[in-house]
Design a protein around this motif. Structure first.
Motif, mmCIF file in Angstrom:
data_model
loop_
_atom_site.group_PDB
_atom_site.id
_atom_site.type_symbol
_atom_site.label_atom_id
_atom_site.label_comp_id
_atom_site.label_asym_id
_atom_site.label_seq_id
_atom_site.Cartn_x
_atom_site.Cartn_y
_atom_site.Cartn_z
ATOM 1 N N GLU A 137 0.827 -1.205 0.000
ATOM 2 C CA GLU A 137 0.000 0.000 0.000
ATOM 3 C C GLU A 137 0.863 1.258 0.000
ATOM 4 O O GLU A 137 1.919 1.313 0.634
ATOM 5 C CB GLU A 137 -0.940 0.021 1.216
ATOM 6 C CG GLU A 137 -2.059 -1.011 1.152
ATOM 7 C CD GLU A 137 -1.587 -2.377 1.588
ATOM 8 O OE1 GLU A 137 -0.448 -2.458 2.100
ATOM 9 O OE2 GLU A 137 -2.330 -3.364 1.411
ATOM 10 N N LEU A 138 0.379 2.270 -0.705
ATOM 11 C CA LEU A 138 1.074 3.546 -0.793
ATOM 12 C C LEU A 138 0.486 4.534 0.202
ATOM 13 O O LEU A 138 -0.632 4.369 0.688
ATOM 14 C CB LEU A 138 0.960 4.114 -2.208
ATOM 15 C CG LEU A 138 1.472 3.229 -3.347
ATOM 16 C CD1 LEU A 138 1.148 3.886 -4.685
ATOM 17 C CD2 LEU A 138 2.957 2.994 -3.216
ATOM 18 N N ARG A 139 1.258 5.587 0.495
ATOM 19 C CA ARG A 139 0.751 6.662 1.332
ATOM 20 C C ARG A 139 1.443 7.960 0.951
ATOM 21 O O ARG A 139 2.547 7.964 0.405
ATOM 22 C CB ARG A 139 0.991 6.383 2.819
ATOM 23 C CG ARG A 139 2.475 6.387 3.218
ATOM 24 C CD ARG A 139 2.628 6.243 4.713
ATOM 25 N NE ARG A 139 4.048 6.215 5.096
ATOM 26 C CZ ARG A 139 4.477 6.101 6.354
ATOM 27 N NH1 ARG A 139 3.605 5.989 7.332
ATOM 28 N NH2 ARG A 139 5.772 6.081 6.604
ATOM 29 N N GLU A 140 0.767 9.060 1.238
ATOM 30 C CA GLU A 140 1.359 10.378 1.068
ATOM 31 C C GLU A 140 1.958 10.810 2.395
ATOM 32 O O GLU A 140 1.254 10.880 3.402
ATOM 33 C CB GLU A 140 0.297 11.390 0.630
ATOM 34 C CG GLU A 140 -0.238 11.155 -0.758
ATOM 35 C CD GLU A 140 -1.396 12.090 -1.082
ATOM 36 O OE1 GLU A 140 -1.679 12.264 -2.279
ATOM 37 O OE2 GLU A 140 -2.008 12.643 -0.137
ATOM 38 N N SER A 141 3.249 11.082 2.383
ATOM 39 C CA SER A 141 3.928 11.542 3.587
ATOM 40 C C SER A 141 3.915 13.064 3.599
ATOM 41 O O SER A 141 4.571 13.713 2.778
ATOM 42 C CB SER A 141 5.366 11.010 3.631
ATOM 43 O OG SER A 141 6.017 11.420 4.813
ATOM 44 N N LEU A 142 3.142 13.652 4.536
ATOM 45 C CA LEU A 142 3.019 15.095 4.663
ATOM 46 C C LEU A 142 3.795 15.579 5.881
ATOM 47 O O LEU A 142 4.100 14.802 6.787
ATOM 48 C CB LEU A 142 1.544 15.491 4.826
ATOM 49 C CG LEU A 142 0.564 14.983 3.762
ATOM 50 C CD1 LEU A 142 -0.856 15.406 4.124
ATOM 51 C CD2 LEU A 142 0.929 15.508 2.401
#
Length: 533
Positions: A137-142
């Motif tokens: 799974e991918l995620r956006e690192s903010l």
């Protein structure tokens, strides 16, 4: 006689229709993409793209690490750096550094960083695509919430490599499930006021609307090709350490676009580009600076859409048919001249108007028409087709880094001559072998063997390391290792691209600088303060 002429023209029209269908299929399937890339790279190196003085990159280089300590640097240093830059009143500042989690050990450092970002008021922070360690799974690192609120804008820093492992393009919009984040360069231009949102987007290719609504997909929009500067030109760079130590006056940043990021071996991304052949490895922050340089001058290159390629190819094939004469050889000169016209107009379209039209489909169509109209030359057609694969490898031969393509199991598909040098093995010998058997990588500090297999299994995101390499001939190198995924298209399996850069000299230089900082010049003994400790 009239019947013979009608027959000749009938055959010509049938040949023209066949060539048109072939050209459409080749364009749709990108049969000649590698040769198109080779021509594009050659054109880019000839273009005289200016480099703006308004862009400054503050680099976390080997000098910074030798002076200020190991990575990651304390966030209080980032706050101090930002304060010094803010004194110079820059137009905008982009920190290409990940601050996704709060510093639980030093919360006061976080507060200082947030305050510095807020005081500046024009800081852009990155959105980074990552993969969870527990699965695909991918995620956006903010940035962590307090820092995110203080920032003026966020921008994605995602860079995609093409099938040959080279980065030529960027996407002005991208995001997880929906392309909502502007590129870091576009976000900077908006914050600085040079490209307000009311102005819309720069010229860019319209990415087809996606019909697959599956979640957890990184989606990109508005593709542009990067007008990299020619050899001998570069973006202005300043060392992070020099700015911290006060060696750079604050007015150096007045009204400048300032980017802060890592370029030291093992920290910054190692991205092969069309200008890598000149011995200029490109880090992620430099790549974003090149995108910004093209954007501010409105020189970003737009790839011609497939529909327009169909139209151009049809018009050129029609022109070729009009030039043809069933008798005599005068038409041959016109057809031959058309080859030069296609290449010349393509270069003019790229350098003068900022559009890229892949010409190889048309060039092959011209050659096929010439051969088909001259039966005695058909035997040479097979030789031309067999030469295509060899020519397409020329692009990889020119790259200054070792580029290795791997399948999902970690077996080598092919690599370039620089990889042959580092491995001590030819590409033919290495083909099909496990990458760990060909490139014996170990950790520099303890000599423990480094394996790529658990990375290839999808348990980790793309990575960058500096490791030691000893090849089959006994030669030893320090190499920067970068591993990236190239998604498969049309149901094809994904492949991996591993890039090795020889950083032996840089590593030795950094060690020498560190040794001089901690040892007496005359006696070569440790400094007194180290002995006391």
């Amino acid at each position: 006689m009239a019947d013979r002429r009608r027959k000749d023209w009938g055959v010509t029209l049938v040949l023209g229709a066949a060539l048109l269908l072939l050209a459409m299929a080749a364009t749709w399937q990108s049969w000649f993409s590698e040769l198109d890339n080779l021509i594009y790279d050659s054109f880019i190196r000839q273009m005289n793209t200016p480099v703006l003085d308004d862009i400054v990159v503050v680099t976390i280089d080997s000098k910074t690490l030798a002076t200020l300590g190991r990575w990651p640097l304390p966030r209080k240093l980032h706050a101090e750096l930002l304060e010094k830059i803010t004194e110079g009143k820059p137009a905008v500042v982009a920190m290409d550094i990940i601050f996704s989690e709060p510093d639980l050990r030093h919360p006061q450092y976080d507060r200082e960083l947030v305050e510095s970002v807020r005081n500046n008021g024009r800081v852009v922070l990155p959105v980074v695509l990552e993969r969870y360690s527990s699965g695909p799974e991918l995620r956006e690192s903010l940035p962590f919430p307090e820092l995110r609120k203080a920032a003026a804008a966020l921008g994605h820093v995602h860079i995609e490599l093409e099938a040959d492992g080279i980065a030529r393009s960027a996407f002005l919009m991208a995001g997880l499930d929906r392309p909502v984040w502007p590129a870091l360069s576009l976000a900077m231009a908006r914050v600085a006021g040079d490209w307000p949102e009311s102005k819309g987007f720069p010229r860019s290719g319209k990415t087809p609307v996606y019909t697959d609504m599956s979640p957890n997909v990184w989606r990109v929009h508005r593709q542009v090709l990067i007008p990299f500067p020619a050899s001998g030109k570069d973006i202005s760079k300043l060392s992070y350490a020099d700015v911290i130590n006060g060696d750079i006056p604050a007015n150096r940043f007045y009204n400048k676009y300032v980017l802060i990021g890592a370029t030291a071996a093992g920290l910054g991304d190692n991205i092969p580009t069309p200008i890598s052949a000149h011995g200029r490895p490109v880090s992620g922050v430099e790549f974003n600076a090149y995108v910004l340089n093209g954007l501010l001058q409105d020189r970003l290159i737009v790839p011609v859409s497939v529909q327009w390629q169909y139209l151009f190819n049809a018009l050129l094939i029609l022109l070729m048919l009009l030039l043809y004469r069933p008798r005599g050889w005068g038409w041959v000169y016109g057809i031959s001249l058309l080859l030069l016209i296609v290449l010349g107009m393509d270069y003019l379209l790229l350098s003068g108007f900022g559009y890229w039209y892949p010409p190889v489909v048309m060039l092959v169509s011209i050659v096929l028409f010439f051969l088909a109209a001259n039966g005695h030359l058909l035997r040479k057609l097979l030789r031309v087709l067999f030469e295509e694969r060899r020519l397409s490898q020329t692009a990889l031969t020119a790259i200054g880094e070792a580029v290795i393509r791997l399948d999902e199991r970690g077996h080598i598909l092919k690599f370039n001559p620089m990889a042959e040098k580092l491995s001590g093995m030819s590409s033919v010998e290495a083909e099909g072998k496990d990458v760990d058997d060909v490139f014996r990588l170990v950790y520099s500090d303890n000599g423990r063997r480094f394996s790529l297999q658990h990375y290839l299994a999808g348990e980790h995101a793309d990575f960058h390391h500096v490791l030691a390499l000893k090849n089959s001939q006994g030669d030893e190198y320090q190499v920067s290792v970068a591993l990236s995924t190239v998604p498969g298209g049309n149901g094809d399996r994904r492949t991996m691209v591993m890039v090795l850069s020889d950083v032996t000299k840089e590593h030795a230089l950094a060690s020498e600088v560190t040794h001089r900082e901690t040892h007496n010049v005359l006696t070569d003994l440790p400094n007194q303060d180290l002995i006391v400790k």
